[in-house]
Design an enzyme around this catalytic site. Structure first.
Site, PDB file in Angstrom:
ATOM      1  N   LEU A 100       0.867  -1.173   0.000  1.00  0.00           N
ATOM      2  CA  LEU A 100       0.000   0.000   0.000  1.00  0.00           C
ATOM      3  C   LEU A 100       0.905   1.225   0.000  1.00  0.00           C
ATOM      4  CD1 LEU A 100      -2.748  -0.926   2.649  1.00  0.00           C
ATOM      5  CD2 LEU A 100      -2.928  -1.028   0.159  1.00  0.00           C
ATOM      6  N   ASP A 101       0.508   2.255  -0.740  1.00  0.00           N
ATOM      7  CA  ASP A 101       1.307   3.476  -0.787  1.00  0.00           C
ATOM      8  C   ASP A 101       1.474   4.058   0.619  1.00  0.00           C
ATOM      9  OD1 ASP A 101       1.363   3.195  -3.515  1.00  0.00           O
ATOM     10  OD2 ASP A 101      -0.251   4.627  -3.880  1.00  0.00           O
ATOM     11  N   LYS A 102       2.470   4.896   0.765  1.00  0.00           N
ATOM     12  CA  LYS A 102       2.776   5.499   2.063  1.00  0.00           C
ATOM     13  C   LYS A 102       1.577   6.232   2.645  1.00  0.00           C
ATOM     14  CE  LYS A 102       6.219   8.517   4.275  1.00  0.00           C
ATOM     15  NZ  LYS A 102       7.420   9.366   4.047  1.00  0.00           N
TER      16      LYS A 102
END
Length: 231
Positions: A100-102
């Site tokens: 998952l993106d930051k």
């Protein structure tokens, strides 16, 4: 695995501290007092500390509600990772199932089961992940049709998604792929922008609302069986 590493993972301190336990003759392997910290051990050996048997878990499964600001990585660096959140003696064996993106929050599986992870991420399995997408602009019915038909991005056309309009600016989007920034890019193609992105389910398994951001728990046997049936 080396004995000192084995015991360090099991929560008996650093390797230096394990060496002290060995020097004090408090550790046995198969009923023999250990003198060599480099001794190799495996699942067939019986390791004790002060007469108590030490057992490491073969397979570990956690569900994390990923918070913002941490990265889905196992590599140490200046930025906190999802593995840093997990307190477990075998944490260096763990990895996230996918990324998952930051700035993306929500459902993230953490495990040491490489075979299960590979199968869950295999695009041929068509396992849908659902995201709550909060948008900058209202979404139209024609936008939903395009999402469910497939969005032509630069290097590929997305597989048909499932799109449910929750409100003018909130959509639950389910995709069976997981390309780089895919959800954000799909809405960008439609002339919109994702303001908040949260994964709320994986393969139909929903994130429990009682699990706050940054909290995690073990999967139940029923949940693990559910995931295995997906593959």
């Amino acid at each position: 695995m080396r004995l000192d590493k084995f015991l360090s993972h099991a929560g008996f301190g650093s390797r230096k501290e394990v060496a002290r336990l060995i020097k004090e003759k408090r550790i046995t392997v198969d009923d023999k007092v250990v003198k060599d910290r480099n001794l190799k051990v495996n699942d067939n050996n019986t390791v004790t500390v002060d007469g108590n048997i030490v057992i490491l878990e073969e397979w570990i499964y956690f569900l994390l509600n990923k918070p913002k600001g941490v990265i889905s990585s196992t590599e140490e660096g200046p930025t906190k990772t999802v593995i840093d959140i997990i307190h477990h003696p075998q944490s260096d064996e763990l990895f996230p199932v996918g990324r998952l993106d930051k700035d993306t929050t929500g459902f993230l599986l953490i495990t040491n089961d490489g075979k299960l992870s590979y199968q869950l991420l295999n695009p041929k399995k068509d396992i849908f992940k659902t995201y709550k997408c909060t948008l900058k602009n209202p979404v139209s019915e024609s936008d939903l049709v395009k999402l469910e038909t497939g969005i032509p991005l630069k290097e590929f056309t997305t597989k048909p998604a499932k799109a449910e309009k929750i409100s003018d600016k909130v959509v639950h989007l389910s995709i069976s792929e997981g390309k780089f920034h895919q959800v954000k890019r799909m809405f960008r193609y439609l002339g919109n922008e994702v303001i908040e992105l949260e994964r709320i389910s994986f393969g139909g398994m929903a994130l429990n609302s009682s699990l706050n951001y940054g909290e995690y728990r073990r999967l139940t046997e029923e949940e693990l069986e559910f995931l295995k049936k997906l593959i």
